[in-house]
Design an enzyme around this catalytic site. Structure first.
Site, PDB file in Angstrom:
ATOM      1  N   ARG A  51       0.948  -0.993  -0.046  1.00  0.00           N
ATOM      2  CA  ARG A  51      -0.103   0.215   0.039  1.00  0.00           C
ATOM      3  C   ARG A  51       0.692   1.261  -0.021  1.00  0.00           C
ATOM      4  NH1 ARG A  51      -4.161  -2.104   4.942  1.00  0.00           N
ATOM      5  NH2 ARG A  51      -5.139  -3.453   3.523  1.00  0.00           N
ATOM      6  N   ASP A  53       2.414   4.991  -0.106  1.00  0.00           N
ATOM      7  CA  ASP A  53       1.959   6.277   0.336  1.00  0.00           C
ATOM      8  C   ASP A  53       1.670   7.363  -0.535  1.00  0.00           C
ATOM      9  OD1 ASP A  53       1.893   4.921   2.956  1.00  0.00           O
ATOM     10  OD2 ASP A  53       4.087   5.796   3.254  1.00  0.00           O
ATOM     11  N   TYR A 111      12.503  -1.757  -3.945  1.00  0.00           N
ATOM     12  CA  TYR A 111      12.246  -0.295  -4.047  1.00  0.00           C
ATOM     13  C   TYR A 111      13.512   0.414  -4.304  1.00  0.00           C
ATOM     14  CZ  TYR A 111       7.762  -0.650  -1.306  1.00  0.00           C
ATOM     15  OH  TYR A 111       6.396  -0.972  -0.985  1.00  0.00           O
ATOM     16  N   ARG A 198      12.069   5.181   3.522  1.00  0.00           N
ATOM     17  CA  ARG A 198      12.196   6.706   3.539  1.00  0.00           C
ATOM     18  C   ARG A 198      12.940   7.132   4.586  1.00  0.00           C
ATOM     19  NH1 ARG A 198       6.442   8.835   2.730  1.00  0.00           N
ATOM     20  NH2 ARG A 198       7.455  10.525   3.254  1.00  0.00           N
TER      21      ARG A 198
END
Length: 245
Positions: A51, A53, A111, A198
């Site tokens: 999911r 952001d 990622y 992040r």
């Protein structure tokens, strides 16, 4: 009933994340569900590998759903893309066993986070990279990144707001590559906590800027204190590249 696996891509700038929001904000899930409902008349239950952001992008997000529609699987991409906005596309559709689950069947996810070190922001990169025009010691940054590889408790790199059974995850690859004036942070692992990538990037930039030493990463892994880590890097530099099954 047929279980369909879709591989999709989206530019996250104008989406309030992947997951449907109760307030009716524009999300990837809502756009996909509207397109599916137009095609099938059904209200599908979409399951996503992750999911993402608000503001986060994807090149290889995976979703699955079940349907009674008799649309040949090879025609799903064209049919859906004709009903989707230009910042969301379906790359591929596959028929999969009923036991397939886009999230729980995933083995690894990859990622990538892009940091632009140019003196001035590049308007062609502004939606996909974090402009950081400050001196960085890339060697120190890479030393710190290497300590993240393996199975660890990543509690200190997780943001509050996500209920999970365990904060232990395994990272198989954490590399920092330089290309022109950009740094590419690529992380592959068996799972990621809320805002984990992040928070890791923000901590590595803290170390690269000389405000902390590479040993900080091992300290955070040991004591799990989020307050010791760096600030959360902004969302627009992050892209979900792929999900492996």
């Amino acid at each position: 009933m047929t279980t369909v696996k879709l591989t999709i891509a989206y530019e996250g700038t104008d989406f309030c994340g992947f997951q449907r929001q109760a307030q009716g904000e524009r999300t990837v899930q809502a756009e996909l569900e509207k397109a599916l409902q137009r095609l099938t008349g059904e209200v599908p239950k979409l399951i996503a590998a992750g999911r993402t952001d608000a503001g986060v992008h994807a090149k290889g997000q995976v979703v699955s759903f079940t349907t009674a529609a008799r649309i040949p699987v090879e025609r799903w991409p064209a049919a859906l893309n004709a009903n989707l906005p230009p910042d969301l596309i379906v790359w591929q559709a596959e028929a999969v066993p009923a036991t397939f689950h886009a999230r729980y069947s995933a083995k690894t996810k990859t990622y990538q986070y892009i940091v632009s070190r140019r003196r001035w922001p590049d308007p062609f990169l502004r939606r996909f990279s974090y402009h950081y025009p400050h001196p960085l010691d890339v060697a120190k940054l890479r030393t710190a990144a290497a300590a993240l590889v393996g199975e660890h408790d990543f509690k200190g790199f997780a943001a509050a707001g996500s209920a999970v059974a365990t904060t232990v995850r395994r990272l198989d690859r954490v590399v920092v590559e330089e290309e022109a004036e950009e740094l590419f942070f690529t992380l592959r692992g068996n799972g990621f906590l809320y805002k984990m990538v992040r928070n890791i990037v923000g901590t590595l930039l803290l170390i690269g800027s000389g405000k902390a030493e590479p040993a900080l990463v091992e300290e955070i892994l040991a004591h799990g204190d989020r307050r010791a880590a760096g600030p959360t890097a902004p969302p627009h530099g992050l892209t979900l590249l792929s999900v492996e099954y």
